[in-house]
Design an enzyme around this catalytic site. Structure first.
Site, PDB file in Angstrom:
ATOM      1  N   ARG A 131       5.205  -3.326  -5.022  1.00  0.00           N
ATOM      2  CA  ARG A 131       4.700  -4.528  -5.684  1.00  0.00           C
ATOM      3  C   ARG A 131       5.899  -5.172  -6.367  1.00  0.00           C
ATOM      4  O   ARG A 131       6.845  -4.483  -6.766  1.00  0.00           O
ATOM      5  CB  ARG A 131       3.631  -4.180  -6.716  1.00  0.00           C
TER       6      ARG A 131
ATOM      7  N   LYS B 148       0.794   0.414 -11.209  1.00  0.00           N
ATOM      8  CA  LYS B 148      -0.589  -0.006 -11.442  1.00  0.00           C
ATOM      9  C   LYS B 148      -1.459   1.220 -11.703  1.00  0.00           C
ATOM     10  O   LYS B 148      -1.386   2.213 -10.978  1.00  0.00           O
ATOM     11  CB  LYS B 148      -1.110  -0.780 -10.223  1.00  0.00           C
TER      12      LYS B 148
ATOM     13  N   HIS C 106       4.087 -10.198  -1.909  1.00  0.00           N
ATOM     14  CA  HIS C 106       3.150  -9.126  -1.561  1.00  0.00           C
ATOM     15  C   HIS C 106       2.985  -9.007  -0.051  1.00  0.00           C
ATOM     16  O   HIS C 106       2.583  -7.952   0.451  1.00  0.00           O
ATOM     17  CB  HIS C 106       1.797  -9.383  -2.229  1.00  0.00           C
TER      18      HIS C 106
ATOM     19  N   ARG D 267       4.972  -6.185   1.252  1.00  0.00           N
ATOM     20  CA  ARG D 267       4.310  -4.886   1.047  1.00  0.00           C
ATOM     21  C   ARG D 267       3.231  -4.669   2.109  1.00  0.00           C
ATOM     22  O   ARG D 267       3.120  -3.582   2.685  1.00  0.00           O
ATOM     23  CB  ARG D 267       3.713  -4.853  -0.357  1.00  0.00           C
TER      24      ARG D 267
ATOM     25  N   HIS E 124      -2.210   3.643  -3.691  1.00  0.00           N
ATOM     26  CA  HIS E 124      -3.610   3.243  -3.729  1.00  0.00           C
ATOM     27  C   HIS E 124      -4.470   4.385  -4.257  1.00  0.00           C
ATOM     28  O   HIS E 124      -4.306   5.537  -3.840  1.00  0.00           O
ATOM     29  CB  HIS E 124      -4.112   2.862  -2.329  1.00  0.00           C
TER      30      HIS E 124
ATOM     31  N   TYR F   6      -5.566  -2.160   6.414  1.00  0.00           N
ATOM     32  CA  TYR F   6      -4.451  -2.359   7.355  1.00  0.00           C
ATOM     33  C   TYR F   6      -4.826  -1.967   8.786  1.00  0.00           C
ATOM     34  O   TYR F   6      -4.142  -2.356   9.727  1.00  0.00           O
ATOM     35  CB  TYR F   6      -3.217  -1.597   6.880  1.00  0.00           C
TER      36      TYR F   6
END
Length: 345
Positions: free
Chosen positions: A204, A229, A293, A296, A319, A328
Site C-alpha cells: 500500500r 492496516k 494501488h 499492488r 489481508h 484476484y
C-alpha cells in the site's frame, strides 16, 4: 484571488473544487487550507465541504451543514474514544467526518431520540439523493454503529442498521509489460525506486512511505512491513532488481529517517507520488485509469497467474480474510486463455 469554486462529489465524497490558472502564489495559498489536494485528472484543487470553506469561497451554506451543540460535543467524545482504542489518525478523521454528516442531518433531534428510521431517511434523502457512493454510505454505517455502541441512552437498534449492497467492481490491473513500461519511463531515481518497490512487494502507498531503511532485509531478501492496516506487521518479498535500485538510491539520496523523504526531509507525500504515477503512465502511453494501488493489484494478479498459492498471496498482501484476496481470481486471465473461443473453432 482570481479563482472559481463550486461544490461537487470527488470520488463519492462531498468536496469544494477550486479552479485557477497555475500560479505559484495561489498554489502556496491553497495549500494552507487543511486537507487541500490537487486532482491531476480533473485539473482542480479540492477541499473539505465545510461551513468555513464555503464562507471563504462565498458558496451558499447548506441548512444541515452544522450539527447541533449536542452533536458537536458527541463528535469530540467519539474522537477521544477512537483515540483511546488506538485507531489510526486517518480512520479517526474518516469516522468523525462520517458521523458529523449523519448528525447534521439529524440536527433537530436530541441524540437519545435518533432512531433507525432516521438512518433510513438519511440514506434515502441524503446519500441516494446526492448520488454518493455505496462505499461512502458504508463509512457512515461504520461510524454510526461504532458511535451508538458508546451512547448510554439511545433509540438506535445497532444490529438492525443495514449496509448498502456491495458494488461488485473489479480492480484495474496492468500487464507485466505495462508495469515495466511505467518503471522504465520514470527517469528520476527516487520515483523509479518507489514505484518499483510498491509493485514488486505489493505494498500500500502508506506502507511504502512509512518504511525505514532498516526494514529492508537484504540477507533474507525480505521487507518488514510494520504497523500496517489493522496494526499488523508482516513480511513481503524483496526483489533482486529492486535491491540494486535501493542501493543506488541510498548512495545518492542518503535518507535519514524514512526510506523515501521529501525535499526538506520528513515523510514523502502520497499526493506527490500519485501525481508522479499519473505523469509517468501518460508518458508511457498507458490509457487505463490507474492509481498507486493498481500496482499492488497487479502484483497480486501476476503472482496468481504464475501459480502462487492464494494463501501465500494473502500473507504477502496482509489481508485478514481470504475473501479479500479471492477477488484476484476474477481478474486473472490465465484460466481464460485456456478456453477456446467458439468463434475461432
Amino acid at each position: 484571488m482570481n479563482w472559481k469554486a463550486k461544490t461537487l462529489l470527488h470520488k463519492g465524497v462531498p468536496r469544494i473544487a477550486v479552479y485557477f490558472e497555475k500560479n505559484a502564489a495561489l498554489i502556496a495559498r491553497i495549500k494552507t487550507f487543511e486537507d487541500a489536494r490537487w486532482s491531476a485528472s480533473n485539473k482542480y484543487w479540492h477541499l473539505p465541504d465545510t461551513e468555513a470553506n464555503r464562507l471563504h469561497f462565498k458558496l451558499p451554506l447548506a441548512h444541515t451543514l452544522v450539527p447541533n451543540a449536542e452533536g458537536i460535543a458527541s463528535i469530540e467524545t467519539f474522537k477521544r474514544y477512537l483515540l483511546s482504542k488506538r485507531y489510526s489518525p486517518n480512520t479517526i478523521n474518516t469516522y468523525s467526518e462520517a458521523l458529523k454528516s449523519f448528525l447534521t442531518f439529524c440536527n433537530t433531534k436530541a441524540i437519545k431520540d435518533i432512531s433507525n428510521e432516521d438512518v433510513i431517511a438519511y440514506n434515502n434523502d441524503f446519500i441516494l439523493k446526492n448520488k454518493f457512493s455505496s462505499s461512502y454510505q458504508n463509512q457512515i454505517v461504520n461510524a454510526i454503529k461504532l458511535y451508538f455502541k458508546i451512547v448510554k441512552e439511545s433509540s438506535i437498534e445497532i444490529d438492525k442498521i443495514h449496509r448498502p449492497k456491495r458494488e461488485k467492481t473489479l480492480p484495474n490491473v496492468l500487464s507485466k509489460e505495462e508495469v515495466l513500461k511505467i518503471i522504465d519511463s520514470t527517469e528520476n531515481l527516487k520515483h523509479k525506486t518507489l514505484l518499483a518497490l510498491i509493485y514488486s512487494a505489493g505494498l500500500r502507498i502508506s506502507e511504502a512511505l512509512n518504511m525505514k531503511p532498516k526494514d529492508i532485509d537484504s540477507v533474507r531478501m525480505l521487507i518488514h512491513v510494520k504497523n500496517a492496516k489493522g496494526k499488523k506487521d508482516r513480511y513481503t518479498l524483496l526483489s533482486e532488481k529492486v535491491l540494486q535500485l535501493l542501493r543506488e538510491y541510498y548512495t545518492i539520496y542518503k535518507p535519514k529517517d524514512y526510506l523515501f523523504e521529501g525535499q526538506f526531509g520528513g515523510m514523502y507525500s502520497s499526493r506527490s507520488a500519485q501525481v508522479i504515477l499519473k505523469q509517468v503512465a501518460e508518458k508511457a502511453g498507458i490509457k487505463k485509469p490507474i492509481t498507486l494501488h493498481t500496482l499492488r493489484h497487479s502484483f497480486a494478479t501476476h503472482l496468481l497467474e504464475s501459480g502462487t498459492d492464494l494463501r501465500y498471496i494473502q500473507d504477502l498482501l496482509g489481508h485478514s480474510s481470504p475473501k479479500t484476496t479471492m477477488i484476484y481470481t476474477h481478474v486473472t486471465n490465465d484460466s481464460l486463455k485456456k478456453i477456446k473461443n467458439p468463434f475461432d473453432v
